[in-house]
Write a protein that holds these residues in place. Structure first.
Motif, mmCIF file in Angstrom:
data_model
loop_
_atom_site.group_PDB
_atom_site.id
_atom_site.type_symbol
_atom_site.label_atom_id
_atom_site.label_comp_id
_atom_site.label_asym_id
_atom_site.label_seq_id
_atom_site.Cartn_x
_atom_site.Cartn_y
_atom_site.Cartn_z
ATOM 1 N N TYR A 35 -14.749 13.714 -4.121
ATOM 2 C CA TYR A 35 -13.883 13.300 -3.009
ATOM 3 C C TYR A 35 -14.430 13.735 -1.645
ATOM 4 C CZ TYR A 35 -10.813 12.813 -7.040
ATOM 5 O OH TYR A 35 -10.290 12.461 -8.261
ATOM 6 N N MET A 67 -10.421 4.711 3.902
ATOM 7 C CA MET A 67 -10.479 6.131 4.239
ATOM 8 C C MET A 67 -11.933 6.594 4.326
ATOM 9 S SD MET A 67 -7.327 7.181 4.560
ATOM 10 C CE MET A 67 -7.149 5.557 5.333
ATOM 11 N N TYR A 90 -7.761 0.972 -0.211
ATOM 12 C CA TYR A 90 -7.332 2.070 0.674
ATOM 13 C C TYR A 90 -8.399 3.166 0.716
ATOM 14 C CZ TYR A 90 -4.753 6.418 1.734
ATOM 15 O OH TYR A 90 -4.354 7.630 2.236
ATOM 16 N N VAL A 91 -8.963 3.504 -0.430
ATOM 17 C CA VAL A 91 -10.008 4.534 -0.487
ATOM 18 C C VAL A 91 -11.226 4.093 0.304
ATOM 19 C CG1 VAL A 91 -11.613 5.728 -2.036
ATOM 20 C CG2 VAL A 91 -9.198 5.503 -2.668
ATOM 21 N N ARG A 101 -2.381 11.485 -1.046
ATOM 22 C CA ARG A 101 -2.402 11.683 -2.501
ATOM 23 C C ARG A 101 -2.362 13.154 -2.865
ATOM 24 N NH1 ARG A 101 -7.359 9.894 -6.586
ATOM 25 N NH2 ARG A 101 -6.425 10.700 -8.517
ATOM 26 N N SER A 127 -9.908 12.295 4.698
ATOM 27 C CA SER A 127 -9.488 12.607 3.333
ATOM 28 C C SER A 127 -8.199 11.878 2.970
ATOM 29 C CB SER A 127 -9.256 14.113 3.185
ATOM 30 O OG SER A 127 -10.452 14.835 3.357
ATOM 31 N N ASP A 128 -7.999 11.713 1.677
ATOM 32 C CA ASP A 128 -6.779 11.076 1.158
ATOM 33 C C ASP A 128 -5.689 12.140 1.005
ATOM 34 O OD1 ASP A 128 -4.881 9.541 -0.039
ATOM 35 O OD2 ASP A 128 -5.998 9.155 -1.884
ATOM 36 N N GLU A 155 0.831 -1.198 0.000
ATOM 37 C CA GLU A 155 0.000 0.000 0.000
ATOM 38 C C GLU A 155 0.868 1.252 0.000
ATOM 39 O OE1 GLU A 155 -2.819 1.416 3.344
ATOM 40 O OE2 GLU A 155 -4.031 0.110 2.051
ATOM 41 N N TYR A 158 -5.134 0.483 -4.156
ATOM 42 C CA TYR A 158 -5.563 1.860 -3.882
ATOM 43 C C TYR A 158 -7.066 1.925 -3.645
ATOM 44 C CZ TYR A 158 -6.432 6.821 -4.277
ATOM 45 O OH TYR A 158 -6.858 8.104 -4.019
ATOM 46 N N LEU A 209 0.778 4.105 -2.975
ATOM 47 C CA LEU A 209 0.479 5.503 -2.665
ATOM 48 C C LEU A 209 1.628 6.411 -3.077
ATOM 49 C CD1 LEU A 209 -1.229 5.132 0.824
ATOM 50 C CD2 LEU A 209 -2.322 5.682 -1.348
ATOM 51 N N GLY A 263 -10.468 7.106 -6.600
ATOM 52 C CA GLY A 263 -10.441 7.861 -5.354
ATOM 53 C C GLY A 263 -11.751 8.514 -4.997
#
Length: 214
Positions: free
Chosen positions: A131, A33, A29-30, A43, A39-40, A5, A26, A9, A170
């Motif tokens: 997002y 989150m 991962y999103v 990125r 928030s990411d 991961e 990814y 990233l 994302g």
């Protein structure tokens, strides 16, 4: 966060293409989150993630700005491409989750409680609303701050079964056009104009004056 991961990233933040396996890493991962309500930032702290092709969407949105305005607040400003597209008479206020310059107002739209936004005539969003974890909460802040909202949104109408594909990019919310517009109408924003820029729809909303009952 495991090593795979971290690697995915880091490559994403450097603007490097991800392998199919890394894209799926990814996406997971999103989802995490999203579940954690954060928030990411990993990125979006890098300027390398912003594709120059996105500027054309911003240019089309800039053409939809209403007349007789003085200040545009660019929320999710990225590389601040909008600044050079505006006439010098307009005041430009950049807002982002990470600093993009000395004048950037750093705000995380997914923070709790919802943060106040800089005042202005127009809240401008080019490619950033996908997002935001809680769009209804954000719009409740917008209606108190901006007479107009100019924004883009990639709705699910043409791909209702591709939620995983949205996570790969994302994106953390999944609305149809009608659902997206309804969120604005709930707080007395009315859609004045809508255009297309695939896969996005481009919108101009204005705040309707609510008169007290006689």
């Amino acid at each position: 966060m495991d090593e795979q991961e971290k690697t995915a990233l880091a490559r994403l933040a450097a603007g490097e293409p991800l392998s199919p396996d890394e894209v799926e890493i990814y996406a997971r991962y999103v989802e995490r989150m999203k579940a954690e309500g954060v928030s990411d930032i990993a990125r979006w702290s890098s300027n390398a993630v912003f594709a120059p092709a996105w500027d054309e969407r911003t240019r089309k949105l800039a053409a939809m700005l209403p007349d007789k305005i003085k200040t545009v607040v660019d929320i999710g400003c990225g590389t601040m491409a909008l600044r050079s597209m505006l006439p010098p008479t307009l005041r430009y206020v950049p807002v982002d989750v990470a600093p993009r310059g000395a004048d950037t107002v750093v705000i995380d739209l997914n923070a709790s409680p919802p943060p106040p936004l800089p005042p202005g005539d127009v809240g401008f969003f080019s490619g950033s609303l996908e997002y935001v974890l809680d769009l209804r909460r954000l719009i409740a802040v917008l209606i108190k701050t901006y007479r107009y909202v100019v924004c883009s949104y990639a709705a699910t109408n043409n791909a209702p079964d591709q939620i995983q594909q949205r996570r790969r990019g994302g994106w953390v919310n999944d609305l149809k056009v009608s659902e997206f517009v309804a969120l604005f109408e709930e707080v007395n924003y009315l859609p004045e104009e809508m255009r297309s820029h695939s896969p996005h729809r481009l919108f101009l909303f204005f705040r309707r004056a609510v008169r007290p009952p006689l």
